[in-house]
Motif scaffolding. Structure first.
Motif, PDB file in Angstrom:
ATOM      1  N   LEU A 162      -4.434  10.529  -0.972  1.00 38.62           N
ATOM      2  CA  LEU A 162      -4.638   9.433  -1.913  1.00 38.62           C
ATOM      3  C   LEU A 162      -4.128   8.129  -1.303  1.00 38.62           C
ATOM      4  O   LEU A 162      -3.007   8.072  -0.794  1.00 38.62           O
ATOM      5  N   PHE A 163      -4.961   7.100  -1.368  1.00 40.92           N
ATOM      6  CA  PHE A 163      -4.590   5.768  -0.923  1.00 40.92           C
ATOM      7  C   PHE A 163      -4.513   4.861  -2.154  1.00 40.92           C
ATOM      8  O   PHE A 163      -5.411   4.887  -3.006  1.00 40.92           O
ATOM      9  N   GLU A 222       0.831  -1.203   0.000  1.00 43.52           N
ATOM     10  CA  GLU A 222       0.000   0.000   0.000  1.00 43.52           C
ATOM     11  C   GLU A 222       0.865   1.253   0.000  1.00 43.52           C
ATOM     12  O   GLU A 222       2.038   1.211   0.369  1.00 43.52           O
ATOM     13  N   ARG A 241      -9.827   9.640 -10.160  1.00 46.30           N
ATOM     14  CA  ARG A 241     -10.857   8.633  -9.922  1.00 46.30           C
ATOM     15  C   ARG A 241     -10.193   7.290  -9.576  1.00 46.30           C
ATOM     16  O   ARG A 241      -9.158   6.924 -10.166  1.00 46.30           O
ATOM     17  N   PRO A 242     -10.793   6.535  -8.616  1.00 44.29           N
ATOM     18  CA  PRO A 242     -10.222   5.244  -8.233  1.00 44.29           C
ATOM     19  C   PRO A 242     -10.197   4.264  -9.402  1.00 44.29           C
ATOM     20  O   PRO A 242     -11.113   4.222 -10.208  1.00 44.29           O
ATOM     21  N   TRP A 243      -9.101   3.508  -9.464  1.00 48.15           N
ATOM     22  CA  TRP A 243      -8.840   2.464 -10.462  1.00 48.15           C
ATOM     23  C   TRP A 243      -8.556   3.017 -11.856  1.00 48.15           C
ATOM     24  O   TRP A 243      -7.957   2.336 -12.671  1.00 48.15           O
ATOM     25  N   ARG A 261       0.367   5.813   0.552  1.00 47.10           N
ATOM     26  CA  ARG A 261      -0.504   6.938   0.911  1.00 47.10           C
ATOM     27  C   ARG A 261       0.288   8.232   0.771  1.00 47.10           C
ATOM     28  O   ARG A 261       1.442   8.296   1.174  1.00 47.10           O
ATOM     29  N   TYR A 315      -2.962   0.887  -3.923  1.00 38.65           N
ATOM     30  CA  TYR A 315      -2.420  -0.465  -3.806  1.00 38.65           C
ATOM     31  C   TYR A 315      -1.460  -0.702  -4.965  1.00 38.65           C
ATOM     32  O   TYR A 315      -1.531   0.000  -5.992  1.00 38.65           O
ATOM     33  N   VAL A 336      -7.039   3.755  -5.022  1.00 32.25           N
ATOM     34  CA  VAL A 336      -8.299   3.087  -4.679  1.00 32.25           C
ATOM     35  C   VAL A 336      -9.232   3.986  -3.875  1.00 32.25           C
ATOM     36  O   VAL A 336     -10.452   3.809  -3.915  1.00 32.25           O
ATOM     37  N   VAL A 337      -8.680   4.956  -3.145  1.00 35.77           N
ATOM     38  CA  VAL A 337      -9.513   5.896  -2.387  1.00 35.77           C
ATOM     39  C   VAL A 337      -8.887   7.285  -2.454  1.00 35.77           C
ATOM     40  O   VAL A 337      -7.875   7.541  -1.798  1.00 35.77           O
ATOM     41  N   PRO A 338      -9.460   8.208  -3.231  1.00 35.60           N
ATOM     42  CA  PRO A 338      -9.037   9.611  -3.148  1.00 35.60           C
ATOM     43  C   PRO A 338      -9.928  10.338  -2.137  1.00 35.60           C
ATOM     44  O   PRO A 338     -11.133  10.083  -2.056  1.00 35.60           O
ATOM     45  N   GLU A 339      -9.337  11.241  -1.374  1.00 35.42           N
ATOM     46  CA  GLU A 339     -10.097  11.976  -0.366  1.00 35.42           C
ATOM     47  C   GLU A 339      -9.729  13.451  -0.454  1.00 35.42           C
ATOM     48  O   GLU A 339      -8.565  13.819  -0.261  1.00 35.42           O
TER      49      GLU A 339
END
Length: 336
Positions: free
Chosen positions: A91-92, A39, A58-60, A41, A94, A79-82
């Motif tokens: 941004l997270f 992972e 956008r995720p993926w 971040r 994988y 996989v997760v934008p915040e």
């Protein structure tokens, strides 16, 4: 100094175009792990028109690419934008193996007398065949463990099938978009460390909960493999596991031996997750790849260790206090 870097990041579209360049990172953290998905971040303080560009992430669809001192270190799908009030963006992501976890076998196939590395390579290539966002498979060396496996179209996640192989003698890890396959017994050395290289101190852990002196592996139908027995020192500690992807007794035997190899004696590992490598540690961060080995000597605890230890995981982080690099190590596998 080998350990003293600074990070930047880039967000890249699956088509290859750069969505945004993130040169102002408030925080960054990335990992490498063995036999699983790593992972990353980043916490970004956008500058200029970067905020609008980051709003389109956008995720993926988009990948996070991390650089250390200008050298590429890590990449994988976001996989997760915040987006946060005040303008910061977290941004997270994988690594590339995340796509394998979201794919299934696309054809029914049966392997007979095949090396596990070749079977693993097929699983990965099949997973990416219908849609490839960019990947590469490299077999570092064959496992020399051969056996039969069968996979059915649309049944099971490809990542889970790959992890099953990792229980029977194959190791895998991702470095950027490249997926490395190597034998469990592999131990390419990338450096030598002592207590002086871990200024915060180490913990030596003898994992008795993982100790087993006899393993039974149950394959499909009546296939059974076993290894070990009553140990003259530890006595008898038995474990049984079901792996229905195994079709032949030879593979079941190899799987049992593989599990025994890492469980007797109990794994003794150096837990350095809570410590950092010294800036003067004689290793390069880019060479700290899970599956490779470090020669380590520690006499700072009551349990002295001086041996080659396999890298299980790497964690690199940077914030306002500077960079921290830690590694988790375990004894290198021994051939049986």
């Amino acid at each position: 100094m080998a350990i003293c870097g600074s990070h930047t990041a880039r967000i890249v579209d699956r088509g290859g175009g750069v969505v945004a360049q993130a040169d102002v990172l408030l925080e960054v953290e990335w990992t490498r792990v063995l036999d699983d998905i790593s992972e990353a971040r980043v916490l970004i303080q956008p500058d200029g028109d970067c905020c609008a560009a980051l709003g389109r992430v956008r995720p993926w669809r988009h990948k996070l690419v991390i650089y250390r001192d200008g050298q590429w270190m890590w990449e994988g799908p976001i996989v997760v934008p915040e987006w946060r009030a005040g303008g910061t963006v977290e941004l997270f992501a994988y690594d590339v193996l995340a796509w394998v976890d979201r794919r299934v076998p696309h054809e029914t196939i049966r392997f007979q007398d095949k090396d596990l590395a070749d079977i693993g390579a097929w699983l990965i290539e099949d997973a990416f065949a219908p849609d490839d966002p960019g990947h590469e498979v490299q077999i570092i060396a064959p496992t020399k463990i051969r056996g039969d496996r069968e996979y059915e179209r649309n049944i099971g996640q490809s990542g889970d099938h790959l992890r099953d192989l990792a229980e029977t003698g194959l190791d895998f890890t991702a470095v950027g978009s490249k997926i490395l396959l190597l034998p469990e017994s592999f131990c390419g050395r990338v450096g030598t460390l002592t207590d002086a290289d871990f200024p915060d101190g180490l913990a030596v852990v003898d994992d008795g909960l993982a100790l087993a002196t006899r393993w039974i592996v149950q394959g499909k139908d009546d296939v059974i493999g076993e290894a070990g027995g009553t140990d003259p020192y530890f006595g008898l500690l038995e474990q049984s596991v079901e792996q229905t992807s195994i079709l032949d007794s030879r593979s079941a035997q190899a799987a049992a031996r593989s599990r025994l190899r890492v469980s007797n004696p109990a794994p003794v590992f150096i837990d350095s997750q809570q410590t950092t490598l010294s800036p003067e540690a004689p290793v390069e961060v880019r060479t700290l790849v899970p599956g490779w080995c470090l020669d380590v000597t520690t006499t700072a605890t009551c349990r002295t260790i001086s041996q080659s230890l396999k890298i299980l995981g790497v964690k690199v982080s940077e914030d306002g206090d500077g960079e921290k690099v830690s590694v988790q190590l375990t004894p290198a596998g021994k051939a049986t």
